[in-house]
Scaffold this active site. Structure first.
Site, PDB file in Angstrom:
ATOM      1  N   GLU A 121       0.839  -1.214   0.000  1.00 29.09           N
ATOM      2  CA  GLU A 121       0.000   0.000   0.000  1.00 29.09           C
ATOM      3  C   GLU A 121       0.874   1.266   0.000  1.00 29.09           C
ATOM      4  O   GLU A 121       0.554   2.260   0.656  1.00 29.09           O
ATOM      5  CB  GLU A 121      -0.958  -0.035   1.207  1.00 29.09           C
ATOM      6  CG  GLU A 121      -2.189   0.858   1.115  1.00 29.09           C
ATOM      7  CD  GLU A 121      -2.949   0.724  -0.184  1.00 29.09           C
ATOM      8  OE1 GLU A 121      -3.270  -0.415  -0.560  1.00 29.09           O
ATOM      9  OE2 GLU A 121      -3.206   1.769  -0.824  1.00 29.09           O
TER      10      GLU A 121
HETATM   11  C1  FAD Z   1       2.502  -9.866   0.495  1.00 30.96           C
HETATM   12  C2  FAD Z   1       2.280  -8.784  -0.496  1.00 30.96           C
HETATM   13  C3  FAD Z   1       0.995  -8.411  -0.821  1.00 30.96           C
HETATM   14  C4  FAD Z   1       0.770  -7.424  -1.778  1.00 30.96           C
HETATM   15  N1  FAD Z   1      -0.517  -7.117  -2.167  1.00 30.96           N
HETATM   16  C5  FAD Z   1      -0.701  -6.310  -3.243  1.00 30.96           C
HETATM   17  C6  FAD Z   1      -2.007  -6.133  -3.807  1.00 30.96           C
HETATM   18  O1  FAD Z   1      -2.989  -6.669  -3.296  1.00 30.96           O
HETATM   19  N2  FAD Z   1      -2.136  -5.356  -4.919  1.00 30.96           N
HETATM   20  C7  FAD Z   1      -1.074  -4.755  -5.506  1.00 30.96           C
HETATM   21  O2  FAD Z   1      -1.257  -4.086  -6.505  1.00 30.96           O
HETATM   22  N3  FAD Z   1       0.174  -4.892  -4.985  1.00 30.96           N
HETATM   23  C8  FAD Z   1       0.381  -5.650  -3.879  1.00 30.96           C
HETATM   24  N4  FAD Z   1       1.641  -5.822  -3.372  1.00 30.96           N
HETATM   25  C9  FAD Z   1       2.757  -5.118  -3.974  1.00 30.96           C
HETATM   26  C10 FAD Z   1       3.282  -4.006  -3.095  1.00 30.96           C
HETATM   27  O3  FAD Z   1       2.369  -2.952  -3.036  1.00 30.96           O
HETATM   28  C11 FAD Z   1       4.649  -3.609  -3.651  1.00 30.96           C
HETATM   29  O4  FAD Z   1       5.536  -4.655  -3.293  1.00 30.96           O
HETATM   30  C12 FAD Z   1       5.141  -2.276  -3.115  1.00 30.96           C
HETATM   31  O5  FAD Z   1       4.360  -1.240  -3.627  1.00 30.96           O
HETATM   32  C13 FAD Z   1       6.594  -2.009  -3.461  1.00 30.96           C
HETATM   33  O6  FAD Z   1       6.876  -2.283  -4.799  1.00 30.96           O
HETATM   34  P1  FAD Z   1       8.134  -3.222  -5.158  1.00 30.96           P
HETATM   35  O7  FAD Z   1       8.011  -4.458  -4.352  1.00 30.96           O
HETATM   36  O8  FAD Z   1       8.189  -3.365  -6.625  1.00 30.96           O
HETATM   37  O9  FAD Z   1       9.365  -2.440  -4.611  1.00 30.96           O
HETATM   38  P2  FAD Z   1      10.132  -1.237  -5.364  1.00 30.96           P
HETATM   39  O10 FAD Z   1       9.159  -0.265  -5.894  1.00 30.96           O
HETATM   40  O11 FAD Z   1      11.127  -1.808  -6.293  1.00 30.96           O
HETATM   41  O12 FAD Z   1      10.866  -0.559  -4.143  1.00 30.96           O
HETATM   42  C14 FAD Z   1      12.082  -1.066  -3.577  1.00 30.96           C
HETATM   43  C15 FAD Z   1      12.601  -0.034  -2.576  1.00 30.96           C
HETATM   44  O13 FAD Z   1      12.887   1.186  -3.240  1.00 30.96           O
HETATM   45  C16 FAD Z   1      12.170   2.258  -2.671  1.00 30.96           C
HETATM   46  N5  FAD Z   1      11.744   3.156  -3.739  1.00 30.96           N
HETATM   47  C17 FAD Z   1      11.181   2.839  -4.911  1.00 30.96           C
HETATM   48  N6  FAD Z   1      10.946   3.945  -5.627  1.00 30.96           N
HETATM   49  C18 FAD Z   1      11.351   4.991  -4.906  1.00 30.96           C
HETATM   50  C19 FAD Z   1      11.369   6.403  -5.078  1.00 30.96           C
HETATM   51  N7  FAD Z   1      10.895   6.979  -6.182  1.00 30.96           N
HETATM   52  N8  FAD Z   1      11.891   7.160  -4.104  1.00 30.96           N
HETATM   53  C20 FAD Z   1      12.367   6.607  -2.987  1.00 30.96           C
HETATM   54  N9  FAD Z   1      12.378   5.290  -2.746  1.00 30.96           N
HETATM   55  C21 FAD Z   1      11.872   4.484  -3.690  1.00 30.96           C
HETATM   56  C22 FAD Z   1      10.996   1.621  -1.967  1.00 30.96           C
HETATM   57  O14 FAD Z   1      10.527   2.430  -0.890  1.00 30.96           O
HETATM   58  C23 FAD Z   1      11.580   0.310  -1.489  1.00 30.96           C
HETATM   59  O15 FAD Z   1      12.240   0.492  -0.278  1.00 30.96           O
HETATM   60  C24 FAD Z   1       1.873  -6.783  -2.390  1.00 30.96           C
HETATM   61  C25 FAD Z   1       3.178  -7.146  -2.031  1.00 30.96           C
HETATM   62  C26 FAD Z   1       3.378  -8.148  -1.134  1.00 30.96           C
HETATM   63  C27 FAD Z   1       4.807  -8.566  -0.820  1.00 30.96           C
END
Ligand code: FAD
Length: 619
Positions: free
Chosen positions: A444
């Site tokens: 989220e």
């Molecule tokens: C168990 C689980 C349930 C989930 N449920 C859902 C769901 O129901 N629906 C859905 O759509 N998604 C869902 N997600 C996805 C979740 O919302 C994403 O994992 C999350 O938004 C982060 O994206 P990412 O994992 O690709 O990490 P990334 O976006 O790759 O981020 C990696 C790190 O980089 C940082 N970062 C990235 N971009 C920036 C920036 N511009 N500035 C500063 N820091 C940054 C982040 O804060 C993080 O620390 C779920 C994930 C999990 C693990």
């Protein structure tokens, strides 16, 4: 209330709802006129019963059994089926949804309090109704009359569940990079793409799953402006609501996660055979705008998940600390015959328990109050009052989400520490809470993204009106209680912390005005934490002032002077103990936690940029 060891801190819930927020006032408004303190209490009791008797027994089963994926079929832990039926029969999915839309019409704040109990009982179980509520909320807010008729009743009753599908492999935090396509074909769109990490994305709990999918139409502009929102059922639906057959939505697998194992986190393939039909919500290009409108509620919900798990871990640790016998009291350390004592006698254990208590009671107030603002915004007739409530929700939502979930992870970790070696073992409950809660700081919108939202958007929104409204509320409180006989010095500490926060806020504005956008973002997380500490200090102090008066009233009733009667009365009356706890908790927070604001501010104002300056190769 307990089942085995599962506990609910109903007294604190009631204190915040009734004594701090004054929830009954809502019954004066037309919208809530059919409710009363008695009906609110009944809802809480019913919620506690369901949480204790039906949901809590699922928690360790969910962790051990987890979800399975075999031959394209996702199965939830077997015990979820009966519990889900009972949950739905109780009308809990739509507890705070308007009666006209098929809900029970309860205040959001009360709905949040019941949700706290359910999440604490088994967080993974609650993801299925939770996501259903989120997706239905979108349809209720933006669907056509036909769409509402087709979906809402079945979703709010739990006959069908829902999901929110944003994430793709290349589009996590960067939602604007979504590639899933939606091509118009007659009255619907053909959806094609892959979503990952979708909570409750597939399962065998219900006959159908309604996905809310963000996708891009052909020729749409790049980035978030090109996204549109679609309803995509797993099973197609005839206009009369009966099921029509598969809609080319398939689960490619489930994630094997650190925690929350009863919640199916799925990869979903839409339109592999080119036959996946989706129906637009709103207009093309409005996808993010619509999502934003339900985002505050979703983020508050995740903040609540974190807090509820932190709180239940605290309650387990507290119980354990009163039962586990180890060592002797420090004054008798040299006496081998000294009686062995429960570990709660040891200062270091008390420090951890007190830290946990202060945080969970402050967080509960923060979250409930935010939901209460939503209630007030719904009933306010004065547009200014409505705007004030909405401003407050906008400002504190990233704090509710990020501060709560970051702390919750630490609280569950302290709970393990209180248990010692047993806390690290699967036979005891706290290690599961620690694993389960970690995801709340990630999904989220990660907490880093929340902090950027606070510093980059919320502080300057409406020319700073949000933050000024917040300062005004705290300043009025400070003014009113400056000379308080018991808490005057604490109020002065709060004022100092608030002024420090103002200084840092102004500093960010100055730095950003000078063209430096990196530095405020570098310091956004520490700033969000500072903001949270000041907010909690305010709420805990408010609680202590209420509690002090109530305590005095109890002493007065006992017919003795406060000084003489205090400890006798405390031992005799659970109520007096509760209020006394509030006074001590605020004292602890003001003296031990709030001072951190000054050192964080000093670091931020110091302007160190080494984390930005260091070449990547030098890490
Ligand atoms: C168990 C689980 C349930 C989930 N449920 C859902 C769901 O129901 N629906 C859905 O759509 N998604 C869902 N997600 C996805 C979740 O919302 C994403 O994992 C999350 O938004 C982060 O994206 P990412 O994992 O690709 O990490 P990334 O976006 O790759 O981020 C990696 C790190 O980089 C940082 N970062 C990235 N971009 C920036 C920036 N511009 N500035 C500063 N820091 C940054 C982040 O804060 C993080 O620390 C779920 C994930 C999990 C693990």
């Amino acid at each position: 209330m307990s089942n085995g060891s599962f506990q609910i801190n109903m007294r604190d819930m009631r204190f915040i709802l009734y004594e701090q927020l004054g929830l009954e006032r809502l019954c004066e408004f037309d919208k809530f006129k059919d409710f009363s303190r008695e009906t609110f209490d009944m809802v809480l009791e019913e919620g506690a019963k369901l949480a204790t008797e039906v949901i809590a027994p699922l928690n360790s089963i969910a962790d051990k059994e987890g979800c399975t994926f075999e031959r394209g079929i996702v199965k939830v832990p077997e015990a979820f089926h009966d519990a889900f039926k009972k949950y739905c029969e109780g009308g809990w999915i739509a507890a705070s949804v308007d009666a006209e839309a098929g809900g029970q019409g309860l205040p959001e704040s009360l709905g949040l309090a019941t949700a706290e109990m359910f999440v604490a009982a088994c967080c993974s179980f609650t993801t299925y109704p939770g996501l259903t509520r989120g997706a239905a909320n979108l349809i209720e807010s933006f669907g056509t009359r036909e769409q509402k008729k087709l979906y809402l009743e079945k979703m709010y009753s739990g006959q069908w569940t829902g999901t929110m599908c944003l994430t793709e492999p290349q589009a996590g935090s960067a939602v604007g990079d979504i590639k899933t396509m939606a091509k118009k074909e007659g009255d619907h769109y053909l959806i094609n793409g892959t979503k990952i990490f979708i909570t409750a994305g597939d399962h065998n709990l219900t006959e159908n799953i309604i996905h809310a999918v963000l996708a891009r139409t052909p020729h749409a502009p790049p980035g978030i402006k090109g996204l549109s929102l679609f309803i995509v059922p797993k099973i197609r639906i005839h206009p009369d609501g009966t099921l029509a057959g598969p809609n080319d939505v398939n689960c490619g697998g489930i994630e094997h996660k650190m925690g929350l194992k009863g919640s199916a986190t799925c990869t979903l393939n839409f339109g592999d055979e080119g036959k996946c039909q989706g129906y637009i919500l709103g207009q093309e290009g409005q996808g993010i705008q619509l999502m934003f409108q339900v985002m505050n509620e979703a983020r508050l919900g995740v903040g609540l998940q974190g807090f509820a798990l932190g709180n239940v871990a605290y309650l387990y640790a507290l119980k354990y600390a009163k039962e586990r016998i180890q060592g002797v009291e420090i004054e008798k350390i040299k006496d081998p015959h000294a009686p062995r004592v429960p570990i709660i006698k040891h200062p270091d254990i008390r420090r951890m328990l007190m830290t946990m208590k202060a945080y969970v009671e402050g967080l509960r107030a923060l979250l409930y109050r935010t939901a209460y603002y939503a209630d007030l915004a719904r009933v306010a007739t004065d547009p200014q009052e409505r705007e004030n409530c909405e401003n407050m929700i906008e400002l504190v939502t990233p704090i509710c989400k990020a501060y709560s979930t970051d702390l919750a992870f630490r609280i569950t970790e302290w709970a393990i520490q209180v248990y010692g070696g047993y806390g690290y073992c699967g036979e005891y409950p706290v290690e599961q809470f620690c694993r389960d809660v970690k995801i709340t700081s990630i999904y989220e919108g990660t907490n880093g993204i929340q902090a950027m939202d606070l510093v980059g958007r919320k502080l300057s929104q409406k020319k700073g009106a949000l933050v000024m409204g917040w300062m005004k509320e705290i300043s009025e409180f400070i003014e009113k209680h400056k000379g308080h006989p018991a808490f005057g010095p604490s109020v002065a500490q709060l004022e100092q912390a608030k002024n420090t926060l103002v200084n840092v806020t102004m500093h960010f504005a100055k730095v950003a005005a000078g063209g430096d956008r990196l530095y405020p973002m570098l310091q956004a997380c520490p700033y969000l934490e500072m903001f949270g500490e000041v907010e909690l200090a305010y709420l805990l102090l408010q609680q202590a002032i209420i509690a002090k008066d109530k305590l005095q009233a109890i002493f007065d009733k006992a017919g003795a002077s406060a000084e003489e009667a205090q400890w006798r009365v405390i031992e005799e009356q659970a109520e007096a103990a509760f209020y006394s706890g509030k006074v001590h908790t605020a004292q602890f927070f003001m003296s031990n936690i709030l001072p951190k604001v000054q050192s964080t501010a000093a670091a931020i104002l110091g302007g160190d940029r080494s984390a930005l300056a260091i070449p990547e190769v030098a890490f």
